[in-house]
Design a protein around this motif. Structure first.
Motif, short mmCIF file in Angstrom:
data_model
loop_
_atom_site.label_atom_id
_atom_site.label_comp_id
_atom_site.label_asym_id
_atom_site.label_seq_id
_atom_site.Cartn_x
_atom_site.Cartn_y
_atom_site.Cartn_z
N MET A 299 0.84 -1.15 0.14
CA MET A 299 -0.06 -0.23 0.03
C MET A 299 0.81 1.19 -0.08
N PRO A 300 0.55 2.35 -0.80
CA PRO A 300 1.31 3.52 -0.86
C PRO A 300 1.01 4.33 0.52
N ASP A 301 2.09 4.98 0.79
CA ASP A 301 2.23 5.66 2.34
C ASP A 301 1.18 6.75 2.25
N PRO B 72 -13.76 1.38 -3.60
CA PRO B 72 -14.51 2.38 -2.68
C PRO B 72 -13.73 3.01 -1.47
N ASN B 73 -12.69 2.53 -1.35
CA ASN B 73 -11.72 3.00 -0.09
C ASN B 73 -10.55 4.03 -0.57
N PHE B 74 -10.60 4.31 -1.74
CA PHE B 74 -9.57 5.12 -2.24
C PHE B 74 -9.62 6.41 -1.54
N ALA B 75 -8.63 6.89 -0.99
CA ALA B 75 -8.53 7.90 -0.13
C ALA B 75 -7.98 9.25 -0.72
N GLY C 118 -10.66 -2.99 -10.51
CA GLY C 118 -9.99 -3.49 -9.44
C GLY C 118 -9.53 -2.30 -8.64
N PRO C 119 -9.17 -2.38 -7.33
CA PRO C 119 -8.91 -1.23 -6.47
C PRO C 119 -7.40 -0.84 -6.64
N ILE C 120 -7.44 0.45 -7.12
CA ILE C 120 -5.97 1.01 -7.54
C ILE C 120 -5.36 1.30 -6.19
N ASP C 121 -6.11 1.53 -5.17
CA ASP C 121 -5.45 1.74 -3.75
C ASP C 121 -4.36 0.49 -3.44
N GLU D 91 -5.66 -6.17 -14.28
CA GLU D 91 -6.72 -6.63 -13.63
C GLU D 91 -7.24 -5.37 -12.80
N ILE D 92 -6.59 -4.16 -12.75
CA ILE D 92 -6.86 -3.05 -12.08
C ILE D 92 -7.56 -2.09 -13.01
N SER D 93 -6.79 -1.69 -13.92
CA SER D 93 -7.56 -0.91 -15.05
C SER D 93 -7.11 -1.13 -16.64
N GLN D 94 -8.37 -0.96 -17.32
CA GLN D 94 -8.10 -0.98 -18.50
C GLN D 94 -8.18 0.20 -19.32
#
Length: 329
Positions: A1-3, A33-36, A113-116, A247-250
C-alpha cells in the motif's frame, strides 16, 4: 500500500470526454470504494489556442462528477490547445500543487479493481507500456531507431544507453524506451510539466535533422515521455504496476474494442456499472454509449469474436467490426 494517497488526474472536455469521465469516475468509486486520494478533473478554459467552450458543458454530467467527490478545475492552454489536444494532459498538471504525487489517466480508462492496492513508487516515475510500434518510422536508408532516439536524448543531456532493453535486437522498436501516454505518474506535477513542455516545444519548434523524415504529431507527448521519465530517475514499469493495463485498469480507447476483447468478468462489471438510472440518464445522451451499451450493439460486436482466440493484431479486430458496420467512438 502507498504511504500517502495520490491524486488521480484526468482531462475532460465537452462531448466525448465528458461521458468518458463519467464512466471513469463511476468505475473508480465502484472498484476502489476506499480510495482516499483526490480525483481531479481538469477542463481547458477558452482562450487564444482554444476557441469556443472546450470545458464540460453538460451540467447533469458535471453534477454527477462532483457528487462522486471529483474536484473539477480549469486550466489555460498557452502552449498547445485545439491544434494538439494531446497537450492537454501536460498543461493540465498546472491544476495540481507542487510536490503533489499524481497519476494521470486518459479518460477512456475503466477501473475494474482497487487502485489503492498498488504501491506506487513516486520517486521512480513510469508510464504505460500498452503501446505498439507507432513511432518512429525510420526511412529505408536511415537514420534508424538508434540514431533518432539518441539524437533526442542528447539534445536534452539525458543518458540514452541505460534506457535500452538489450534483450531486443538492434533497431527493433522494443529495444528503445517507448510509452503509451494513457497513464503516467511522478512525484511533482510542476517539475514533470515543465520538463515535458521543454522537450515537446523544443522538438516542435526546432526539430533536429535526425527527425526530418518523422511526423511528430500526434506522437509528440509519447516521444517526450521516455526522455523526461529517464531524467527523473524512472523507467519501465516494474511488476508492482502490473495491475495497470491488467486486472486493475483497462485503457479501452473505443467501446467496440472493449466489447471484443474484455473478459466476461470485465464486461459484467461494465454492464453492472452502467445500469443505475442516475448514470444511465447521462450516458444515454452520448450516442456511441447509448447504442453500444443500452441498445446492445456491443453484444453484437462481441458475437463476432472468440475471446479465447482473438486476432493477433488490433487492426484486424477493428477491420472486422467496421465491415459489420458496428464501429463507433
Amino acid at each position: 500500500m502507498p504511504d500517502t494517497a495520490p491524486t488521480i488526474l484526468i482531462v475532460a472536455q465537452s462531448g466525448r470526454l465528458t461521458y468518458e469521465a463519467v464512466l471513469f469516475a463511476a468505475s473508480l468509486r465502484k472498484a476502489a470504494p476506499n480510495f482516499a486520494g483526490k480525483l481531479v478533473i481538469a477542463e481547458p478554459r477558452p482562450g487564444p489556442n482554444w476557441p469556443g467552450e472546450p470545458g464540460i458543458t453538460d451540467e447533469d454530467a458535471r453534477d454527477f462528477l462532483t457528487d462522486l467527490g471529483a474536484d473539477i478545475r480549469s486550466f489555460e492552454t498557452p502552449h498547445f490547445g485545439a491544434t494538439y489536444p494531446q497537450g492537454n494532459k501536460i498543461e493540465a498538471l498546472s491544476t495540481l500543487e507542487k510536490d503533489e504525487p499524481f497519476i494521470f489517466f486518459d479518460t477512456d480508462t475503466l477501473f475494474i479493481g482497487p487502485i489503492d492496492q498498488i504501491a506506487f513508487n513516486f520517486a521512480r516515475p513510469s508510464a504505460s507500456m500498452a503501446r505498439t510500434a507507432t513511432w518512429p518510422d525510420p526511412p529505408l536508408y536511415g537514420p534508424g531507431h538508434t540514431e533518432i532516439w539518441q539524437a533526442i536524448y542528447d539534445r536534452f543531456d539525458v543518458p540514452f544507453e541505460p534506457t535500452l532493453d538489450t534483450s531486443q535486437p538492434e533497431d527493433h522498436w522494443e529495444r528503445y524506451l517507448y510509452f503509451n501516454a494513457g497513464w503516467f505518474f511522478a512525484s511533482d506535477p510542476h517539475d514533470f510539466r515543465d520538463r515535458m513542455l521543454d522537450v515537446m516545444t523544443s522538438l516542435r519548434d526546432d526539430p533536429m535533422e535526425a527527425l526530418a523524415s518523422q511526423s511528430l504529431f500526434p506522437w509528440l507527448d509519447q516521444i517526450a515521455l521516455p526522455v523526461v521519465i529517464t531524467a527523473l530517475g524512472g523507467g519501465r514499469p516494474d511488476a508492482s504496476l502490473a495491475g495497470l493495463d491488467g486486472e486493475i485498469s483497462q485503457h479501452w480507447r473505443a467501446l467496440p474494442l472493449f466489447y471484443a476483447r474484455a473478459s466476461d468478468a470485465e464486461l459484467a462489471f461494465l454492464e453492472d456499472l452502467t445500469q443505475p438510472n442516475k448514470i444511465k440518464r447521462i450516458l444515454k445522451t452520448y450516442e456511441p454509449f447509448r447504442r453500444m451499451i443500452y441498445q446492445r450493439r456491443g453484444a453484437r460486436v462481441r458475437a463476432l469474436f472468440d475471446q479465447n482466440d482473438l486476432p493477433a493484431k488490433e487492426q484486424s479486430i477493428r477491420a472486422r467490426i467496421k465491415r459489420n458496420r458496428l464501429w463507433m467512438r
